[in-house]
Design a protein around this motif. Structure first.
Motif, short mmCIF file in Angstrom:
data_model
loop_
_atom_site.label_atom_id
_atom_site.label_comp_id
_atom_site.label_asym_id
_atom_site.label_seq_id
_atom_site.Cartn_x
_atom_site.Cartn_y
_atom_site.Cartn_z
N ALA A 88 0.88 -1.25 -0.05
CA ALA A 88 0.09 -0.09 -0.14
C ALA A 88 0.96 1.11 0.00
CB ALA A 88 -0.88 -0.10 1.35
N ASP A 89 2.14 1.01 0.39
CA ASP A 89 2.92 2.40 0.54
C ASP A 89 3.80 2.33 -0.75
OD1 ASP A 89 2.44 3.13 3.29
OD2 ASP A 89 3.00 1.04 3.56
N GLY A 90 3.68 1.37 -1.74
CA GLY A 90 4.51 1.33 -2.96
C GLY A 90 5.63 0.44 -2.97
N VAL A 91 6.01 -0.38 -1.70
CA VAL A 91 6.99 -1.38 -1.71
C VAL A 91 6.79 -2.44 -2.44
CG1 VAL A 91 8.12 -2.89 0.08
CG2 VAL A 91 7.53 -0.55 0.62
N GLU A 92 7.90 -2.80 -3.17
CA GLU A 92 8.04 -4.02 -4.02
C GLU A 92 8.88 -4.93 -3.39
OE1 GLU A 92 8.26 -2.54 -7.90
OE2 GLU A 92 6.49 -1.22 -7.78
N GLU A 93 9.10 -6.30 -4.25
CA GLU A 93 10.00 -7.12 -3.65
C GLU A 93 11.34 -6.68 -4.40
OE1 GLU A 93 8.78 -10.98 -5.04
OE2 GLU A 93 7.17 -11.11 -3.65
N ASN A 94 12.33 -7.16 -3.75
CA ASN A 94 13.72 -6.74 -4.44
C ASN A 94 13.86 -5.19 -4.29
OD1 ASN A 94 14.63 -9.40 -5.50
ND2 ASN A 94 12.77 -9.17 -6.85
N MET A 95 13.35 -4.38 -3.49
CA MET A 95 13.75 -3.28 -3.43
C MET A 95 15.07 -3.12 -2.09
SD MET A 95 10.33 -0.83 -3.00
CE MET A 95 11.41 0.59 -2.82
N ALA A 96 15.89 -2.16 -2.33
CA ALA A 96 17.00 -2.04 -1.52
C ALA A 96 16.80 -1.63 -0.16
CB ALA A 96 18.26 -1.66 -2.16
N LEU A 97 17.22 -2.10 0.75
CA LEU A 97 17.32 -1.57 2.29
C LEU A 97 18.64 -1.14 2.78
CD1 LEU A 97 14.74 -1.40 4.49
CD2 LEU A 97 15.86 -3.42 5.35
N LEU A 98 18.61 0.20 2.91
CA LEU A 98 19.67 1.09 3.40
C LEU A 98 19.80 1.90 4.67
CD1 LEU A 98 20.62 2.93 -0.01
CD2 LEU A 98 21.25 0.50 0.61
N THR A 99 20.74 1.84 5.48
CA THR A 99 20.77 2.95 6.30
C THR A 99 20.58 4.20 6.48
OG1 THR A 99 23.09 3.03 6.59
CG2 THR A 99 22.06 1.13 7.92
N PRO A 100 20.31 5.36 6.93
CA PRO A 100 20.30 6.63 6.76
C PRO A 100 21.52 7.15 6.14
CG PRO A 100 19.15 6.35 8.77
CD PRO A 100 19.75 4.89 8.36
N GLU A 101 22.75 6.40 6.51
CA GLU A 101 23.91 6.82 6.19
C GLU A 101 24.37 6.19 4.62
OE1 GLU A 101 23.43 7.18 10.27
OE2 GLU A 101 23.41 5.19 9.03
N GLY A 102 23.53 5.35 4.05
CA GLY A 102 23.80 5.01 2.84
C GLY A 102 24.15 3.56 2.89
N ALA A 103 24.39 2.95 3.94
CA ALA A 103 25.25 1.44 4.08
C ALA A 103 24.20 0.54 3.94
CB ALA A 103 25.74 1.16 5.43
N ILE A 104 24.53 -0.75 2.99
CA ILE A 104 23.62 -1.64 2.80
C ILE A 104 22.95 -2.50 4.10
CG2 ILE A 104 24.37 -1.97 0.41
CD1 ILE A 104 25.65 -4.49 1.35
N ALA A 105 21.81 -2.81 4.04
CA ALA A 105 21.21 -3.58 5.46
C ALA A 105 20.59 -4.69 4.70
CB ALA A 105 20.20 -2.72 6.03
N GLY A 106 20.06 -4.98 3.58
CA GLY A 106 19.20 -5.92 3.06
C GLY A 106 18.43 -5.47 1.96
N SER A 137 17.00 0.91 12.87
CA SER A 137 15.74 1.49 13.34
C SER A 137 15.24 2.14 12.07
CB SER A 137 15.90 2.93 14.47
OG SER A 137 14.75 3.40 14.95
N ASN A 138 15.46 3.60 11.94
CA ASN A 138 14.93 4.03 10.46
C ASN A 138 15.98 3.74 9.37
OD1 ASN A 138 12.99 5.90 11.78
ND2 ASN A 138 14.73 7.10 12.77
N LEU A 139 15.12 3.45 8.13
CA LEU A 139 15.78 2.89 7.25
C LEU A 139 15.48 3.77 6.11
CD1 LEU A 139 15.33 -0.91 7.84
CD2 LEU A 139 17.61 0.27 7.97
N LEU A 140 16.02 3.48 4.75
CA LEU A 140 15.75 3.88 3.47
C LEU A 140 15.43 2.71 2.68
CD1 LEU A 140 18.49 6.90 2.87
CD2 LEU A 140 15.83 7.06 3.08
N LEU A 141 14.40 2.84 1.73
CA LEU A 141 13.89 1.94 0.68
C LEU A 141 14.48 2.53 -0.82
CD1 LEU A 141 10.46 0.82 2.04
CD2 LEU A 141 12.62 -0.76 1.62
#
Length: 282
Positions: free
Chosen positions: A129-147, A252-256
């Motif tokens: 419902a928020d526009g999230v899709e499979e295989n979207m990258a997950l980053l920390t606010p600093e830009g480091a990969i998380a999953g 905690s807070n993350l970027l998609l």
């Protein structure tokens, strides 16, 4: 009534002491102008300390809301940079890129996270419902990969953590064209391993490792820094330990991040990309 009388009889000495102390302090406070000024200054300091304490408590409980607002602003800035053809190579550097507009940034918050299993996952508070899709990258606010996102419901998504034996991504040395495969060996939740960098490549502790040739993650996305360098059994390649840039035990807070051309490239050549090869072999 009898119990009340007995109570005063038992503790009358304490009440008398408090009464006498109050009288003594009151007498002392009004004895001279100096004592009145001294006690007034002390009371002002005490009141100020209490006010600062309660203000700091209020600030602490408002941090979550403020962090979310800042993260949303960060996502908006990232989208603006992408639209202008500018992207980040590391958390603190920018460069122009004609393909940058293919990435869209959103925000999320981790509601569940594990680091002690062999197949760790992260649950976030954003879904289809928020526009999230499979295989979207997950980053920390600093830009480091998380999953990256594996499954979505309407309001939540399950993401594969970098601390998962099935996770793999291409990684390269910053300032070099040498690249290899980055994966987690299931032991240290703060480190990953980079293989396939030739032995003759110069690698030192503290060198930066960036994402390379990934469908899910933006180019040159920050992975971490070199913490140790060893050799493979046949002596032809380095075995590099990477200190993760993401604090996986404090998410905690993350970027998609959504790569708009993902489906086209995955359909065309997904099996040849380094961030899917390990998963398909298992």
């Amino acid at each position: 009534m009898y119990r009340l009388v007995q109570f005063f009889k038992r503790y009358y000495a304490i009440f008398l002491f408090v009464l006498l102390e109050a009288g003594a302090v009151g007498y002392y406070a009004n004895a001279t102008s100096y004592t009145r000024a001294t006690l007034l200054a002390a009371s002002v300091r005490a009141t100020g300390s209490l006010q600062r304490f309660f203000a700091s408590v209020g600030d602490y409980f408002s941090l979550r809301r403020e962090n979310r607002i800042l993260l949303e602003r960060l996502a908006a800035v990232e989208n603006g940079l992408q639209a202008a053809g500018i992207t980040r190579t590391t958390p603190d550097s920018l460069h122009a890129d004609s393909t940058a507009a293919r990435y869209f940034f959103g925000t999320a918050r981790a509601v569940s996270n594990s680091i002690t299993r062999q197949d760790n996952h992260i649950v976030i508070d954003r879904g289809s419902a928020d526009g999230v899709e499979e295989n979207m990258a997950l980053l920390t606010p600093e830009g480091a990969i998380a999953g990256y996102v594996r499954r979505c419901s309407e309001h939540y998504a399950v993401c594969m953590s970098v601390l998962n034996r099935d996770f793999s991504i291409g990684g390269r040395l910053k300032g070099s064209e040498y690249f290899g495969s980055v994966y987690w060996d299931g032991t240290n939740p703060h480190e990953m391993t980079l293989l396939d960098i030739p032995r003759y490549a110069k690698v030192e502790r503290g060198d930066t490792i960036l994402a390379a040739y990934s469908l899910r993650f933006p180019p040159d996305c920050f992975i971490g820094t070199v913490s140790d360098v060893g050799e493979s059994e046949d002596g032809t390649c380095h075995v590099i330990s990477i200190r993760l840039g993401a604090k996986m035990n404090a998410l905690s807070n993350l970027l998609l991040v959504r790569y708009t051309d993902y489906e086209e490239l995955e359909t065309l050549a997904g099996e040849y990309f380094t961030d899917t090869r390990r998963e398909e072999k298992r």
